[in-house]
Design an enzyme around this catalytic site. Structure first.
Site, PDB file in Angstrom:
ATOM      1  N   GLU A  63       0.827  -1.213   0.000  1.00 22.70           N
ATOM      2  CA  GLU A  63       0.000   0.000   0.000  1.00 22.70           C
ATOM      3  C   GLU A  63       0.863   1.265   0.000  1.00 22.70           C
ATOM      4  OE1 GLU A  63      -3.093   0.144  -0.625  1.00 22.70           O
ATOM      5  OE2 GLU A  63      -3.406  -2.016  -0.551  1.00 22.70           O
TER       6      GLU A  63
ATOM      7  N   TYR B  63      -4.838   6.373   5.750  1.00 21.96           N
ATOM      8  CA  TYR B  63      -5.147   5.396   4.699  1.00 21.96           C
ATOM      9  C   TYR B  63      -4.418   4.071   4.948  1.00 21.96           C
ATOM     10  CZ  TYR B  63      -4.819   2.775   0.467  1.00 21.96           C
ATOM     11  OH  TYR B  63      -4.847   1.735  -0.420  1.00 21.96           O
TER      12      TYR B  63
ATOM     13  N   ASP C 116      -8.745   6.460  -0.240  1.00 20.35           N
ATOM     14  CA  ASP C 116      -7.675   6.847  -1.167  1.00 20.35           C
ATOM     15  C   ASP C 116      -8.301   7.540  -2.376  1.00 20.35           C
ATOM     16  OD1 ASP C 116      -8.807   4.853  -2.701  1.00 20.35           O
ATOM     17  OD2 ASP C 116      -6.915   3.867  -3.174  1.00 20.35           O
TER      18      ASP C 116
END
Ligand code: SF4
Length: 377
Positions: free
Chosen positions: A40, A127, A145
């Site tokens: 990520e 996030y 996001d």
């Protein structure tokens, strides 16, 4: 979103989930939090197609937190080279060292399991924390996001981005009075929390990321194939092109000079720190200069070398480069010295280091310096 639409979303994802190196074949299995964290973080600002190879190489070299924590920054940068935004790599290493130390002290527990603890770690924001908690631990935690922002903006016709406060106009958005008093960011996060308030949060979050990437694209969304089109306000009103509103990108032009300083014994001068760009990593010395001001030995170069030691100065052309919002244009000067390389030294905000010319291309881990080197060698 209604229970029916969430089910359609899950069904769509199970039928369409792409095979990705960080994704397990069993979409309901718990993930390794280290894998979620690294993938990520790489995916922030970078396309999935680009990240795949980087992720595979990274995992071969740094398969777990302990291995990563023992690496030095130069090596980590090498594996990050080309992904840009090097602060991400630096923060990953800092966090790995913290987590590895925690493990030594507390036993073989995994990464922290609360949002508060995760967000306290370098480089882990709301996030990434949400992604780790939902995908690795299956907690009811939201993520937000760019993909989810685009989907929410179109689903609910939100004509603002989650950045500024209280910009909501009731006449266009139809927001309630209560929501109109929230910050724009809180409104988006509110929608994200609604879909995460479920034991299936992990799949809702990942399905929306995938939907945004492959169907609800920035340009020309594929609405007919979208499992949410029955309730998408922008689609129903024929206004998908108007949402989300376009964010004006603040671009800054920067013109400068990069020095490729070569000693008599074939070494290249590198600096760490004190530069406009690439702070904290090894780069070629550079400074701001006027366009066209390239004749002779620039006075600012004397911060790094003594003019009396210079044998020749050659202009080797220019290159263009982007770093964050900066649009860069740089002259490259090849400065040949009449003396051998000296010892490393620290001066003010930077430290110098001399690198064997033959190893220069493998030593610098940033495209900015490599582009300048290619103009000379
Ligand atoms: S219907 Fe179209 S605009 Fe709406 S969420 Fe789906 S893909 Fe995006």
């Amino acid at each position: 979103m209604t229970p029916d639409s969430l089910k359609r979303l899950r069904d769509w994802f199970r039928a369409n989930a792409a095979e990705l190196p960080w994704r397990l074949a069993n979409l309901d299995a718990l993930r390794d939090p280290y894998v979620v964290w690294i993938s990520e973080t790489m995916l922030q600002q970078t396309q999935v197609s680009t990240v795949k190879d980087y992720f595979i190489r990274w995992m071969r070299r740094f398969p777990d937190v302990e291995t990563l924590a023992k690496a030095d920054e130069a090596e980590v940068f090498k594996f990050w080279q080309g992904l840009g935004y090097y602060s991400r790599a630096r923060n990953i290493l800092k966090t790995a060292k913290i987590v590895a130390t925690l493990r030594q002290a507390q036993g073989p527990s995994k990464m922290p399991e609360t949002r508060k603890e995760l967000e306290a770690l370098p480089g882990i924001g709301a996030y990434t924390a949400g992604a780790i908690l939902s995908l690795a631990y299956h907690k009811r935690e939201a993520i937000l996001d760019g993909n989810l922002v685009r989907i929410f903006s179109r689903l609910y016709k939100l004509d603002f981005l989650p950045t500024s406060r209280n910009r909501v106009r009731d006449d266009r958005s139809g927001m309630t009075e209560k929501k109109a008093t929230q910050s724009s960011s809180e409104i988006y996060w509110g929608y994200a929390r609604e879909i995460a308030d479920s034991p299936k949060a992990y799949i809702h979050n990942e399905a929306l990321m995938e939907l945004g990437r492959t169907v609800c694209k920035t340009k020309s969304p594929l609405c007919e194939a979208c499992p949410l089109h029955n309730e998408c306000c922008a689609f129903i009103d024929g206004q998908t092109a108007e949402f989300p509103p376009v964010k004006k990108r603040l671009e800054k032009n920067w013109h400068g000079t990069v020095l490729v300083v070569e000693s008599k014994d074939g070494k290249i001068l590198a600096v760490n720190g004190g530069q406009k760009f690439l702070d904290g990593q090894l780069s070629l010395p550079h400074f701001e200069s006027m366009r066209g001001a390239t004749v002779g030995f620039p006075a600012k170069a004397e911060d790094y070398i003594n003019a009396d030691d210079v044998e020749t100065v050659e202009q080797r052309g220019t290159f263009r480069h982007s770093i964050t919002v900066h649009k860069i244009e740089c002259n490259v000067l090849h400065v040949q010295l009449s003396i051998n390389a000296k010892n490393s030294r620290t001066s003010g905000a930077y430290t110098t280091k001399w690198i064997e010319k033959a190893k220069a291309f493998e030593t610098f881990a940033n495209s900015f310096s490599l582009k300048a080197l290619k103009k000379v060698f």
